[in-house]
Design an enzyme around this catalytic site. Structure first.
Site, PDB file in Angstrom:
ATOM      1  N   ASP A 176     -14.039   3.427  -7.637  1.00  0.00           N
ATOM      2  CA  ASP A 176     -12.962   3.633  -6.564  1.00  0.00           C
ATOM      3  C   ASP A 176     -12.137   2.337  -6.706  1.00  0.00           C
ATOM      4  O   ASP A 176     -12.187   1.724  -7.678  1.00  0.00           O
ATOM      5  CB  ASP A 176     -13.671   3.335  -5.208  1.00  0.00           C
ATOM      6  CG  ASP A 176     -14.611   2.170  -5.035  1.00  0.00           C
ATOM      7  OD1 ASP A 176     -14.385   1.225  -5.737  1.00  0.00           O
ATOM      8  OD2 ASP A 176     -15.628   2.396  -4.406  1.00  0.00           O
TER       9      ASP A 176
ATOM     10  N   ASP B  54      -9.568  -0.387  -4.694  1.00  0.00           N
ATOM     11  CA  ASP B  54      -9.342  -1.145  -3.631  1.00  0.00           C
ATOM     12  C   ASP B  54      -7.736  -1.535  -3.563  1.00  0.00           C
ATOM     13  O   ASP B  54      -7.443  -2.112  -4.850  1.00  0.00           O
ATOM     14  CB  ASP B  54     -10.425  -2.208  -3.216  1.00  0.00           C
ATOM     15  CG  ASP B  54     -11.564  -1.799  -3.032  1.00  0.00           C
ATOM     16  OD1 ASP B  54     -11.676  -0.435  -2.504  1.00  0.00           O
ATOM     17  OD2 ASP B  54     -12.565  -2.386  -3.152  1.00  0.00           O
TER      18      ASP B  54
ATOM     19  N   ASP C  63     -14.776 -13.930  -5.006  1.00  0.00           N
ATOM     20  CA  ASP C  63     -16.120 -14.679  -5.432  1.00  0.00           C
ATOM     21  C   ASP C  63     -16.020 -15.089  -6.858  1.00  0.00           C
ATOM     22  O   ASP C  63     -16.036 -16.395  -7.091  1.00  0.00           O
ATOM     23  CB  ASP C  63     -17.299 -13.890  -5.286  1.00  0.00           C
ATOM     24  CG  ASP C  63     -17.022 -12.372  -5.569  1.00  0.00           C
ATOM     25  OD1 ASP C  63     -16.108 -12.026  -6.515  1.00  0.00           O
ATOM     26  OD2 ASP C  63     -18.022 -11.612  -5.404  1.00  0.00           O
TER      27      ASP C  63
END
Length: 462
Positions: free
Chosen positions: A79, A81, A155
């Site tokens: 996918d 984002d 992160d």
């Protein structure tokens, strides 16, 4: 003229020295397509249209995170984002088919045909008003920020990459491209603090290292064993989502091994305690995950129910055998064992009702493969979960759990038809004959037809 001046002042090496990406303090490195090799055609049409629409409305917008990382690693993203400086309400105004979701951090789901593109506003740094639990885990986080602040909130450096499909450039604040090329997984910021903010990052570190073949940077790896118990404070639904990502990564077996290497399995996920410490269970799961990894790489669909059925099976078998040893009949004992194992696991992983139902059906059909007389084999072939249960039976045979003769018989039965299939049927076992006789016998006291039917049903289930 300038080149000659540089050559005269600094020497010949200065004039030809290659440029290096800027440090985060100096601003992001802008990496052109000729350097990174990603072209906009490799993005989904929905992702391109979402970014283009936001940019046309005057906002910054980029494809971000795992999709960019995977494209650089020549992996097809599952996918895409998008990150933007538009607020959720502003994004919502740009797309008729969109909705705002989320509590911990609000995002927008933009519907582009069959695609759902997740659009998030740039996040800002945590402040004194950020809600955390006693261990430092962030509970609510709706602080918006700048592009640079959003990159610092990511992160790992390989996840802090932004791709602009219009300009076809990658914006890299933290040398993520270089780290990916050097096969290093490096944390942005202090690892201890970042793990306390979100303990799932420890699981993510193991998954990314296994999936991409990266070495976890020593500074990011060192605190994991000490902080591993923090995962117990993560909501089961988030752990379930992370486990699904791990199991459907195409490198599930390597991911489980990485979890064990990092000390993330003991007491945290009960299914891993059993899977990784029993030789027969480990063999069974290795076969299952190897098959799953092949299906993922071939672009074939996988079933979460089947995956968790394989992971939890040995735990269920152990409980099933104990119940039978205590005098419980086989089929009721199996159903009790199934419920107990799934209830125990739900304390760590929020397995959905639908998936739990799939797991139970796969398990419950296993004893029926031993019934090879009368009409039962025909009925089993028509069951909606037959294919999944059959694949499960084959795994059990390969792992040495059951006699391969059962699998051979069913293969012959499925390939045959008509009289040839009927000729393969075996005579009914003695216990099956007794059950049939009990069904024909009327209940004592002249019970009603409904009572007789219920008694027969109970006898069949036994």
């Amino acid at each position: 003229m300038i080149r000659k001046l540089i050559h005269r002042v600094f020497g010949p090496r200065a004039a030809t020295a290659p440029t290096t990406p800027a440090r985060p303090d100096d601003g992001p490195a802008l990496i052109p397509a000729a350097r990174h090799g990603i072209h906009r055609e490799r993005l989904s049409s929905g992702a391109r249209r979402t970014v283009e629409t936001l940019q046309q409305q005057g906002y910054k917008a980029y494809v971000v995170g795992g999709a960019v990382r995977d494209l650089l690693a020549n992996i097809t993203p599952k996918d895409f984002d998008v990150a933007t400086n538009a607020t959720p309400e502003q994004v919502r105004q740009c797309f008729r088919r969109s909705r705002i979701i989320g509590r911990r951090f609000q995002i927008v789901h933009v519907l582009m045909g069959a695609e759902t593109i997740e659009v998030a506003t740039f996040r800002g740094p945590h402040d004194d008003d950020t809600q955390t639990d006693a261990h430092g885990r962030v509970l609510r986080d709706n602080v918006f920020g700048t592009h640079a602040e959003d990159a610092a909130r990511r992160d790992f450096t390989v996840n802090a990459l932004y791709y602009d499909p219009v300009a076809e450039t990658i914006i890299d604040f933290h040398h993520g491209v270089a780290d990916l090329e050097q096969k290093t997984l490096r944390m942005i910021g202090d690892p201890v603090t970042r793990y306390r903010e979100d303990p799932v990052r420890m699981l993510r570190a193991a998954r990314l290292a296994a999936k991409l073949g990266l070495s976890i940077d020593p500074a990011a790896r060192r605190p994991i064993r000490e902080l591993a118990p923090l995962i117990e404070n993560v909501p089961p639904s988030r752990l379930f989502d992370e486990m699904l990502k791990l199991l459907s990564s195409g490198h599930a077996l390597r991911c489980l091994t990485q979890l064990r290497d990092e000390g993330l399995h003991h007491g945290l996920l009960p299914l891993l305690d059993v899977v990784l410490e029993q030789p027969q269970g480990e063999r069974f799961v290795e076969l299952a995950l190897d098959s799953t990894d092949r299906r993922v790489r071939e672009g074939k669909p996988i079933s979460p129910g089947f995956l968790f059925a394989t992971l939890l099976w040995q735990q269920t078998v152990a409980r099933w055998q104990k119940l039978q040893a205590a005098g419980e009949r086989p089929i009721p004992a199996l159903f009790v064992a199934m419920d107990e194992v799934l209830d125990t696991q739900s304390e760590s992983l929020a397995i959905t009702r639908r998936i739990a139902g799939d797991i139970k059906e796969i398990w419950a059909l296993q004893p029926r493969f031993e019934q090879r007389s009368g009409k039962r084999p025909y009925a089993l072939l028509e069951h909606q979960r037959f294919r999944a249960a059959w694949d499960f039976l084959q795994l059990r045979s390969e792992a040495g759990e059951i006699d391969s003769e059962i699998v051979s018989w069913w293969e012959a039965f499925m390939d045959a038809d008509g009289e040839n299939r009927a000729a393969l049927l075996q005579p009914p076992r003695a216990d099956e004959v007794k059950k049939r006789r009990r069904r024909k016998r009327k209940p004592a006291g002249g019970g009603s037809d409904a009572t007789a039917s219920a008694a027969a049903s109970t006898g069949d289930a036994s």
